[in-house]
Scaffold this motif. Structure first.
Motif, PDB file in Angstrom:
ATOM      1  N   GLY A  18       6.181  -2.510  -7.265  1.00 22.34           N
ATOM      2  CA  GLY A  18       5.319  -2.041  -6.194  1.00 22.34           C
ATOM      3  C   GLY A  18       6.032  -1.081  -5.262  1.00 22.34           C
ATOM      4  O   GLY A  18       5.408  -0.212  -4.675  1.00 22.34           O
ATOM      5  N   GLU A  19       7.359  -1.260  -5.082  1.00 21.69           N
ATOM      6  CA  GLU A  19       8.142  -0.418  -4.163  1.00 21.69           C
ATOM      7  C   GLU A  19       7.344  -0.170  -2.877  1.00 21.69           C
ATOM      8  O   GLU A  19       7.053   0.951  -2.491  1.00 21.69           O
TER       9      GLU A  19
ATOM     10  N   THR B 298      10.423   3.233  -0.723  1.00 19.34           N
ATOM     11  CA  THR B 298      11.781   3.466  -1.211  1.00 19.34           C
ATOM     12  C   THR B 298      12.357   2.155  -1.719  1.00 19.34           C
ATOM     13  O   THR B 298      11.930   1.069  -1.330  1.00 19.34           O
ATOM     14  N   ALA B 299      13.358   2.274  -2.591  1.00 17.87           N
ATOM     15  CA  ALA B 299      14.081   1.112  -3.108  1.00 17.87           C
ATOM     16  C   ALA B 299      15.525   1.232  -2.623  1.00 17.87           C
ATOM     17  O   ALA B 299      15.762   1.714  -1.517  1.00 17.87           O
TER      18      ALA B 299
ATOM     19  N   ALA C 183      12.261  -6.631   7.014  1.00 12.01           N
ATOM     20  CA  ALA C 183      11.592  -7.451   6.001  1.00 12.01           C
ATOM     21  C   ALA C 183      10.747  -6.584   5.079  1.00 12.01           C
ATOM     22  O   ALA C 183      10.693  -6.801   3.852  1.00 12.01           O
ATOM     23  N   TYR C 184      10.086  -5.591   5.636  1.00 12.47           N
ATOM     24  CA  TYR C 184       9.270  -4.648   4.862  1.00 12.47           C
ATOM     25  C   TYR C 184      10.131  -3.908   3.846  1.00 12.47           C
ATOM     26  O   TYR C 184       9.794  -3.817   2.652  1.00 12.47           O
ATOM     27  N   MET C 185      11.280  -3.370   4.287  1.00  9.18           N
ATOM     28  CA  MET C 185      12.170  -2.650   3.375  1.00  9.18           C
ATOM     29  C   MET C 185      12.736  -3.587   2.313  1.00  9.18           C
ATOM     30  O   MET C 185      12.860  -3.214   1.135  1.00  9.18           O
TER      31      MET C 185
ATOM     32  N   CYS D  97      13.143  -5.803  -3.530  1.00  8.39           N
ATOM     33  CA  CYS D  97      13.270  -6.901  -4.499  1.00  8.39           C
ATOM     34  C   CYS D  97      12.052  -7.806  -4.624  1.00  8.39           C
ATOM     35  O   CYS D  97      12.093  -8.787  -5.369  1.00  8.39           O
ATOM     36  N   GLY D  98      10.945  -7.529  -3.928  1.00  5.45           N
ATOM     37  CA  GLY D  98       9.737  -8.337  -4.072  1.00  5.45           C
ATOM     38  C   GLY D  98       8.785  -7.733  -5.083  1.00  5.45           C
ATOM     39  O   GLY D  98       8.759  -6.520  -5.281  1.00  5.45           O
ATOM     40  N   ASP D  99       8.000  -8.567  -5.734  1.00  6.66           N
ATOM     41  CA  ASP D  99       7.122  -8.108  -6.813  1.00  6.66           C
ATOM     42  C   ASP D  99       5.647  -8.363  -6.512  1.00  6.66           C
ATOM     43  O   ASP D  99       5.244  -9.497  -6.227  1.00  6.66           O
TER      44      ASP D  99
END
Length: 314
Positions: free
Chosen positions: A200-201, A205-206, A281-283, A288-290
């Protein structure tokens, strides 16, 4: 330098956008193994010493440079370009930013933010973030594609039926990607590497990083393909699974609203449980969240889930 490679394309051979009229920097036979030197997504505008003010001043004309293009001998419209990713060579330095106007919750996070990362280049050891968090790393290529048939210059930002800025976490080592060829020679390019990214990025940005890539380009003749597809070499989330997940949901009749709600609820959860600033938390969610679509059959409401790996704070 790659001893097993037939060619190397250096980091000064880049372009921004897509065009069938770009002159190739290399002509390669099918089966060639090529070493690409790829710049980071800011094209060097964000560095180890950068601050939030540098995010606000980004030149978007330089965003997402890709290395190439490569003319693949014998490639014609109606063929498929088979891309096998062999190895990444990480640089050890990366960044994650909240860029105003960009990201799924841009209206809720209007101000710039920046996290600069350093990470291990050999074992891809988890990189540190904030108060005690450590993000498991997994190198991948965010932008990878070939030239579209339509004339003119096309933006690098949106993904296309010929690939481009797809930002798929699992386009990593061992992945075989199939791209539809629309112009003679295919005109293949790659860039926008990430040391880690969630599906989802979500903030846009990642862990953006300069990174070299070794890959092979092969042809499958006369096999029309409507859109890219890929095959992975094995499990895709083992680096995240060890400690389980926290999951928040968005439920309703609109999938995009469900996405926004599931992400926002995870931001609230991380801020409450781990003391993170909401924009951090957003970044972190983006890194790393899916996002997952969990259910689309029980109308009128659908379920979107956001999975955050507990191993980050284990």
């Amino acid at each position: 330098m790659c001893a097993a490679c037939d060619h190397t394309i250096h980091r000064n051979s880049i372009h921004h956008g897509w065009s069938r009229d770009f002159a190739p920097v290399l002509s390669a036979r099918p089966g060639a193994r090529i070493h690409f030197e790829c710049r980071d997504a800011s094209d060097g505008q964000l560095t180890r010493g950068s601050t939030v003010s540098d995010v606000a001043g980004l030149d978007f004309g330089r965003i997402n440079p890709v290395t190439g293009p490569v003319f693949v001998e014998g490639a014609q419209p109606g063929d498929v370009l088979k891309v096998t990713i062999h190895r990444f060579h990480p640089s050890g330095l990366g960044w994650t930013a909240n860029i105003p106007g960009f990201g799924i919750l841009a209206d809720q996070f209007p101000d710039p933010a920046l996290a600069v990362w350093t990470y291990d280049t050999t074992g891809q050891v988890p990189a540190a973030f904030g108060p005690g968090g450590r993000v498991p790393l997994k190198a991948m290529a965010g932008t990878i594609g070939v030239a579209p048939a339509e004339p003119g210059h096309h933006s690098i930002v949106p993904p296309r039926r010929v690939g481009g800025n797809m930002d798929i976490r699992d386009v990593g080592e061992g992945t075989v990607l199939y791209l539809p060829v629309e112009v003679d020679g295919a005109l293949f390019s790659i860039g926008d590497a990430h040391a880690a990214q969630g599906d989802g990025e979500v903030c846009g940005t990642a862990i953006e990083t300069a990174m070299d890539v070794e890959l092979s380009l092969d042809l499958i003749k006369d096999r029309p393909l409507a859109a890219p597809r890929f095959t992975t070499a094995g499990p895709v989330s083992r680096h995240l699974d060890a400690a389980g997940y926290e999951v928040t949901l968005g439920i309703g009749p609109d999938l995009l609203t469900g996405v926004r709600e599931s992400v926002a609820r995870m931001i609230d959860l991380l801020a409450d449980e781990h003391g993170l600033d909401p924009v951090d938390a957003y970044m972190l969610c983006s890194v790393c969240g899916d996002l997952r679509i969990s259910e689309v059959v029980d109308q009128p409401n659908w379920v979107v889930s956001f999975y955050f790996p507990r191993i980050v704070f284990a």
